[in-house]
Enzyme design. Structure first.
Site, PDB file in Angstrom:
ATOM      1  N   SER A  58      36.724  44.730  44.845  1.00  0.00           N
ATOM      2  CA  SER A  58      36.701  43.541  43.997  1.00  0.00           C
ATOM      3  C   SER A  58      35.959  42.368  44.622  1.00  0.00           C
ATOM      4  O   SER A  58      35.306  41.589  43.914  1.00  0.00           O
ATOM      5  CB  SER A  58      38.133  43.124  43.648  1.00  0.00           C
TER       6      SER A  58
ATOM      7  N   HIS B   5      38.939  37.947  45.925  1.00  0.00           N
ATOM      8  CA  HIS B   5      38.100  37.666  44.765  1.00  0.00           C
ATOM      9  C   HIS B   5      37.333  36.356  44.934  1.00  0.00           C
ATOM     10  O   HIS B   5      36.125  36.292  44.691  1.00  0.00           O
ATOM     11  CB  HIS B   5      38.954  37.604  43.503  1.00  0.00           C
TER      12      HIS B   5
END
Length: 297
Positions: A201, A248
């Site tokens: 991610s 993230h």
């Protein structure tokens, strides 16, 4: 056919050769390397006289590498025959690692980011703080849940392909790994030392950031990518999803920074600015890792 034959016959009577690329054009100029006749459109200035496009492509006597005449991407990378090759390889690596984890779930524990384990009062024996820095990299290719893997790979294909085409393979690969490592470093810095963090991610969010920069530069409609990014950030900060917001955000910030360098670097210093920015971001990753390690040890 009759007209073409007559044209060649007229050229022969004129006494002048015709361009090897344009048979309908007479010329008195020849390539200084291969001596092929070339018309004004095919003349490429050399240190002495003119050269034909073929000799320029081969780099013969021009003082330039053969790649100097190759078409370039918007970021200055070489245009590849398969603009999705690196993306396919990255998906293949993630798939291979996912299958390994499914067969041997215990492998996940040795590949994920863990600051220190076991926690106090036990003496820690494993984790990034204990010298296992490779976890910052291996965690980028590790997934456990199939939905997590599928979502990341779908995003990688959707975002990675256009970016690889726009940046070129080397620059795209640099963007991917710098973003992924930045996400890993921020997760290591801010997450609990005993929390396991893994997944692509961080790198994917880096691709989101770079895509936004590229679309703005090309003056495309920004609403689709902004809407998709907002939706993903909502999921990121949803406590029920149990996602690493640190990874993230770290990847997103790095992707934006590297994306700006890739797209807006001045032409005369393009490579220096682009790869210098990547080196600077890796330096930040190193400093963050060292600081966190010092805190934990």
């Amino acid at each position: 056919m009759d007209q073409a034959s007559g044209s060649r016959q007229d050229d022969a009577h004129s006494g002048l050769p015709v361009c090897y690329r344009h048979p309908d054009r007479e010329t008195g100029v020849r390539c200084t390397r291969c001596e092929r006749p070339i018309c004004p459109e095919c003349m490429v200035s050399a240190s002495v006289g003119f050269q034909c496009p073929h000799c320029v492509r081969e780099g013969s006597g021009t003082g330039h590498a053969p790649s100097a005449s190759q078409p370039r991407t918007i970021a200055g990378g070489a245009v590849a025959a398969d603009p999705h090759l690196v993306t396919k390889i990255l998906i293949g690596l993630n798939l291979a690692m996912f299958l390994v984890v499914q067969v041997r779930p215990s492998v996940l524990e040795s590949l994920a980011i863990i600051g220190q384990w076991p926690p106090a009062p036990f003496h820690p024996t494993e984790g990034v703080a204990e010298g296992e820095w490779y976890r910052l990299l291996t965690s980028m290719f590790t997934h456990e849940a199939i939905w997590h893997f599928a979502f990341n790979m779908l995003s990688l294909w959707w975002l990675g392909g256009p970016l690889e085409r726009a940046l070129g393979r080397t620059r795209y690969l640099a963007l991917y790994f710098v973003s992924g490592l930045a996400g890993s470093a921020l997760a290591y810095l801010l997450a609990s030392p005993g929390t396991a963090t893994y997944g692509a991610s961080g790198a994917i969010y880096g691709l989101f950031g770079a895509t936004a920069v590229l679309m703005r530069h090309l003056r495309y409609d920004m609403r689709p990518i902004i809407a998709l990014l907002v939706i993903n950030l909502i999921f990121t900060f949803n406590p029920g999803m149990n996602l690493s917001w640190q990874g993230h955000i770290g990847g997103l910030v790095a992707g934006v920074v590297v994306g700006i360098a890739m797209v807006h670097a001045p032409r005369e210093r393009r490579a220096l600015v682009q790869f210098g920015t990547c080196a600077l971001m890796l330096g930040v990753v190193l400093v963050v890792t060292l600081l966190r390690t010092a805190q934990l040890t």
